[in-house]
Write a protein that holds these residues in place. Sequence first.
Motif, PDB file in Angstrom:
ATOM      1  N   ILE A 168       0.844  -1.179  -0.132  1.00 29.35           N
ATOM      2  CA  ILE A 168       0.024   0.011  -0.058  1.00 29.35           C
ATOM      3  C   ILE A 168       0.874   1.218   0.143  1.00 29.35           C
ATOM      4  CG2 ILE A 168      -1.538   1.417   1.336  1.00 29.35           C
ATOM      5  CD1 ILE A 168      -2.879  -1.250   2.434  1.00 29.35           C
ATOM      6  N   SER A 169       1.813   1.209   0.871  1.00 30.03           N
ATOM      7  CA  SER A 169       2.670   2.422   0.771  1.00 30.03           C
ATOM      8  C   SER A 169       3.455   2.586  -0.543  1.00 30.03           C
ATOM      9  CB  SER A 169       4.011   2.089   2.114  1.00 30.03           C
ATOM     10  OG  SER A 169       4.828   3.243   1.772  1.00 30.03           O
ATOM     11  N   GLN A 170       4.018   1.775  -1.170  1.00 30.61           N
ATOM     12  CA  GLN A 170       4.761   1.593  -2.231  1.00 30.61           C
ATOM     13  C   GLN A 170       3.628   2.203  -3.533  1.00 30.61           C
ATOM     14  OE1 GLN A 170       6.142  -2.415  -3.156  1.00 30.61           O
ATOM     15  NE2 GLN A 170       8.047  -1.882  -1.698  1.00 30.61           N
ATOM     16  N   ASN A 171       2.534   1.735  -3.397  1.00 30.56           N
ATOM     17  CA  ASN A 171       1.521   2.300  -4.379  1.00 30.56           C
ATOM     18  C   ASN A 171       1.000   3.544  -4.312  1.00 30.56           C
ATOM     19  OD1 ASN A 171       1.507  -0.379  -5.537  1.00 30.56           O
ATOM     20  ND2 ASN A 171      -0.251  -1.018  -4.465  1.00 30.56           N
ATOM     21  N   SER A 172       0.820   4.067  -2.876  1.00 29.87           N
ATOM     22  CA  SER A 172       0.637   5.672  -2.687  1.00 29.87           C
ATOM     23  C   SER A 172       1.689   6.421  -3.202  1.00 29.87           C
ATOM     24  CB  SER A 172       0.704   5.403  -1.199  1.00 29.87           C
ATOM     25  OG  SER A 172       0.430   7.043  -0.823  1.00 29.87           O
ATOM     26  N   THR A 173       2.910   6.073  -3.102  1.00 32.60           N
ATOM     27  CA  THR A 173       4.044   6.782  -3.314  1.00 32.60           C
ATOM     28  C   THR A 173       4.308   6.792  -4.961  1.00 32.60           C
ATOM     29  OG1 THR A 173       5.441   6.093  -1.498  1.00 32.60           O
ATOM     30  CG2 THR A 173       6.586   7.060  -3.220  1.00 32.60           C
ATOM     31  N   LYS A 174       4.101   5.730  -5.703  1.00 32.51           N
ATOM     32  CA  LYS A 174       3.946   5.838  -7.007  1.00 32.51           C
ATOM     33  C   LYS A 174       2.805   6.406  -7.761  1.00 32.51           C
ATOM     34  CE  LYS A 174       3.624   2.180 -10.829  1.00 32.51           C
ATOM     35  NZ  LYS A 174       3.638   1.012 -11.251  1.00 32.51           N
ATOM     36  N   LYS A 175       1.693   6.579  -6.912  1.00 34.95           N
ATOM     37  CA  LYS A 175       0.432   7.012  -7.365  1.00 34.95           C
ATOM     38  C   LYS A 175       0.622   8.687  -7.372  1.00 34.95           C
ATOM     39  CE  LYS A 175      -4.674   7.539  -7.017  1.00 34.95           C
ATOM     40  NZ  LYS A 175      -4.739   8.995  -7.194  1.00 34.95           N
ATOM     41  N   ARG A 176       1.355   9.022  -6.360  1.00 35.66           N
ATOM     42  CA  ARG A 176       1.930  10.689  -6.026  1.00 35.66           C
ATOM     43  C   ARG A 176       2.643  11.138  -7.276  1.00 35.66           C
ATOM     44  NH1 ARG A 176       2.054   9.245  -0.536  1.00 35.66           N
ATOM     45  NH2 ARG A 176       4.539   9.417  -0.843  1.00 35.66           N
ATOM     46  N   ASN A 177       3.643  10.196  -7.692  1.00 34.10           N
ATOM     47  CA  ASN A 177       4.631  10.544  -8.781  1.00 34.10           C
ATOM     48  C   ASN A 177       3.945  10.865  -9.825  1.00 34.10           C
ATOM     49  OD1 ASN A 177       6.733  10.709  -6.940  1.00 34.10           O
ATOM     50  ND2 ASN A 177       7.326   8.744  -7.281  1.00 34.10           N
ATOM     51  N   GLU A 178       2.979   9.732 -10.298  1.00 37.61           N
ATOM     52  CA  GLU A 178       2.350   9.655 -11.568  1.00 37.61           C
ATOM     53  C   GLU A 178       1.215  11.007 -11.530  1.00 37.61           C
ATOM     54  OE1 GLU A 178       0.295   5.958 -11.780  1.00 37.61           O
ATOM     55  OE2 GLU A 178       2.143   4.901 -12.417  1.00 37.61           O
ATOM     56  N   ASP A 179       0.834  11.483 -10.707  1.00 34.29           N
ATOM     57  CA  ASP A 179      -0.111  12.542 -10.691  1.00 34.29           C
ATOM     58  C   ASP A 179       0.762  13.995 -10.834  1.00 34.29           C
ATOM     59  OD1 ASP A 179      -2.018  10.984 -10.059  1.00 34.29           O
ATOM     60  OD2 ASP A 179      -2.088  11.529  -7.919  1.00 34.29           O
ATOM     61  N   ARG A 180       2.105  13.851 -10.752  1.00 33.43           N
ATOM     62  CA  ARG A 180       2.713  15.041 -11.122  1.00 33.43           C
ATOM     63  C   ARG A 180       3.441  14.769 -12.513  1.00 33.43           C
ATOM     64  NH1 ARG A 180       7.384  14.996  -6.544  1.00 33.43           N
ATOM     65  NH2 ARG A 180       7.836  17.231  -7.507  1.00 33.43           N
ATOM     66  N   TRP A 181       3.049  15.898 -13.537  1.00 31.52           N
ATOM     67  CA  TRP A 181       3.453  15.884 -14.932  1.00 31.52           C
ATOM     68  C   TRP A 181       4.009  17.367 -15.359  1.00 31.52           C
ATOM     69  CZ3 TRP A 181       3.661  12.656 -18.570  1.00 31.52           C
ATOM     70  CH2 TRP A 181       3.747  12.791 -19.812  1.00 31.52           C
ATOM     71  N   CYS A 182       5.199  17.258 -16.123  1.00 30.12           N
ATOM     72  CA  CYS A 182       5.718  18.185 -16.365  1.00 30.12           C
ATOM     73  C   CYS A 182       5.536  18.743 -17.879  1.00 30.12           C
ATOM     74  CB  CYS A 182       7.517  18.035 -16.485  1.00 30.12           C
ATOM     75  SG  CYS A 182       8.276  19.529 -17.186  1.00 30.12           S
ATOM     76  N   MET A 183       4.945  19.839 -18.294  1.00 28.08           N
ATOM     77  CA  MET A 183       4.473  20.178 -19.525  1.00 28.08           C
ATOM     78  C   MET A 183       5.644  20.643 -20.400  1.00 28.08           C
ATOM     79  SD  MET A 183       1.226  20.305 -19.126  1.00 28.08           S
ATOM     80  CE  MET A 183       0.800  21.223 -20.511  1.00 28.08           C
ATOM     81  N   ASN A 184       6.744  20.810 -20.035  1.00 27.65           N
ATOM     82  CA  ASN A 184       7.990  21.024 -20.660  1.00 27.65           C
ATOM     83  C   ASN A 184       8.587  19.853 -21.508  1.00 27.65           C
ATOM     84  OD1 ASN A 184      10.204  22.942 -21.586  1.00 27.65           O
ATOM     85  ND2 ASN A 184      11.644  21.505 -19.914  1.00 27.65           N
ATOM     86  N   CYS A 185       9.073  18.804 -20.623  1.00 27.53           N
ATOM     87  CA  CYS A 185       9.646  17.682 -21.087  1.00 27.53           C
ATOM     88  C   CYS A 185       8.753  16.761 -21.160  1.00 27.53           C
ATOM     89  CB  CYS A 185      10.656  17.148 -20.191  1.00 27.53           C
ATOM     90  SG  CYS A 185      10.148  16.540 -18.569  1.00 27.53           S
ATOM     91  N   GLN A 186       7.207  16.847 -20.885  1.00 28.13           N
ATOM     92  CA  GLN A 186       6.432  15.715 -21.200  1.00 28.13           C
ATOM     93  C   GLN A 186       6.703  14.521 -20.338  1.00 28.13           C
ATOM     94  OE1 GLN A 186       3.432  16.409 -22.906  1.00 28.13           O
ATOM     95  NE2 GLN A 186       4.430  18.259 -22.710  1.00 28.13           N
ATOM     96  N   LYS A 187       6.991  14.525 -19.256  1.00 28.69           N
ATOM     97  CA  LYS A 187       7.401  13.424 -18.446  1.00 28.69           C
ATOM     98  C   LYS A 187       6.707  13.476 -17.025  1.00 28.69           C
ATOM     99  CE  LYS A 187      11.835  12.746 -20.449  1.00 28.69           C
ATOM    100  NZ  LYS A 187      13.488  12.837 -20.433  1.00 28.69           N
ATOM    101  N   SER A 188       6.347  12.398 -16.444  1.00 30.47           N
ATOM    102  CA  SER A 188       5.895  12.357 -14.996  1.00 30.47           C
ATOM    103  C   SER A 188       6.967  12.368 -13.917  1.00 30.47           C
ATOM    104  CB  SER A 188       4.974  11.282 -14.875  1.00 30.47           C
ATOM    105  OG  SER A 188       5.597   9.849 -15.005  1.00 30.47           O
ATOM    106  N   GLY A 189       6.396  12.587 -12.941  1.00 29.96           N
ATOM    107  CA  GLY A 189       7.267  12.526 -11.383  1.00 29.96           C
ATOM    108  C   GLY A 189       7.975  13.713 -11.167  1.00 29.96           C
ATOM    109  N   HIS A 190       7.521  14.993 -12.057  1.00 31.23           N
ATOM    110  CA  HIS A 190       8.120  16.291 -11.639  1.00 31.23           C
ATOM    111  C   HIS A 190       7.217  17.380 -12.186  1.00 31.23           C
ATOM    112  CE1 HIS A 190      10.413  15.445 -15.168  1.00 31.23           C
ATOM    113  NE2 HIS A 190      10.352  16.971 -15.446  1.00 31.23           N
ATOM    114  N   THR A 191       7.282  18.561 -11.910  1.00 36.85           N
ATOM    115  CA  THR A 191       6.450  19.614 -12.500  1.00 36.85           C
ATOM    116  C   THR A 191       7.670  20.698 -13.150  1.00 36.85           C
ATOM    117  OG1 THR A 191       6.590  21.071 -10.865  1.00 36.85           O
ATOM    118  CG2 THR A 191       4.655  19.612 -11.058  1.00 36.85           C
ATOM    119  N   MET A 192       6.980  21.665 -13.868  1.00 40.24           N
ATOM    120  CA  MET A 192       8.077  22.480 -14.603  1.00 40.24           C
ATOM    121  C   MET A 192       9.027  23.167 -13.807  1.00 40.24           C
ATOM    122  SD  MET A 192       5.472  23.969 -17.532  1.00 40.24           S
ATOM    123  CE  MET A 192       6.845  25.220 -17.928  1.00 40.24           C
TER     124      MET A 192
END
Length: 326
Positions: free
Chosen positions: A259-283
């Motif tokens: 559950i802990s690992q899935n929660s961390t993964k979900k939080r990373n997938e919810d973050r999207w960078c409009m510049n490089c078009q990648k997940s895990g971080h923002t612009m």
Amino acid sequence: MTGPADASSSKMPIDITSPFFLNLADHPGQNFVGENLLHDGNYSDWQNEMTNALFAKNKMGFVDGTMPMPKEDSDELMNWRRCNAMVRGWLVSSMEKEIKRSVKYAATARDIWVDLEERFGKENASKAYELRRTITTTHQGNMSISAYYTKLRSVWDEIQYISPTPSCVCKGCKYDVNKEFMKLREKERLYDFLMGLNDEYNVVNTQILSSTPLPALSIAYHLVSQDKQQRIVGMNRHVGGDSAAFQTYGKISPKRKEISQNSTKKRNEDRWCMNCQKSGHTMDGCFEIIGYPEWWNPKQTKSQDSKQKTPSKAATTISLTVLYQG
């Protein structure tokens, strides 16, 4: 007629409660003090052991003067001489050679006893000073409470022997001076005991000294021993609690880990960078904009690019919406 009657009466068996009674196992070479033979430095211990043995044998009267030698015409003279020779042998057998030589010509056991008392039993100022110094320099250290108290007790008893507590000889004394003297010595011993304890007993030490009136030495000993036991129990409980907590913390169920690992993964997938078009971080945190750090591995970028070539449906929708609005 008188002669035979007296002869038969002299052969009558001696009552076992009589001081003249001797057991078949008794002999002059008996040693009642073991290895504690009398020498210049142990008279008080030796005298205590010999007194105990002579009382047990009902022969103390032959050394303290209460059983003097009968007259020459007494029927008890022979019995007295037999017992005197026996007690004299017991005394000599319990001495070292040097002292044994100095008393071998003494006629009676009483003479030996008095001679030893005059030589070794008188109050000795240097010995008293040595004992008091031993008391003041004795500390608990690595000893247990029981061993520490026993060591003090042996020195106190020796001090009591060479420096007896004064006693009042007045008849009908109204002030009970003897009792007051005993209280004073008991208080001194209490101070000796408390002063030598380790610092860990400072709390119970203060509690005892704050009591009014001061508790007896035996009660103080009990309180200190009880304090030690309570602290041992408390330490065991503390260690047991920490161990249980550590084990509980370490035993995380696999389901909770997932559950802990899935929660961390979900939080990373919810973050999207409009510049490089990648997940895990923002612009705001995109390395293409703010610059790559020194620790960044270029291979890591290629690996992530291969995994994230196709953005998620949610990310594509957000990107198109932004472009359309622009």
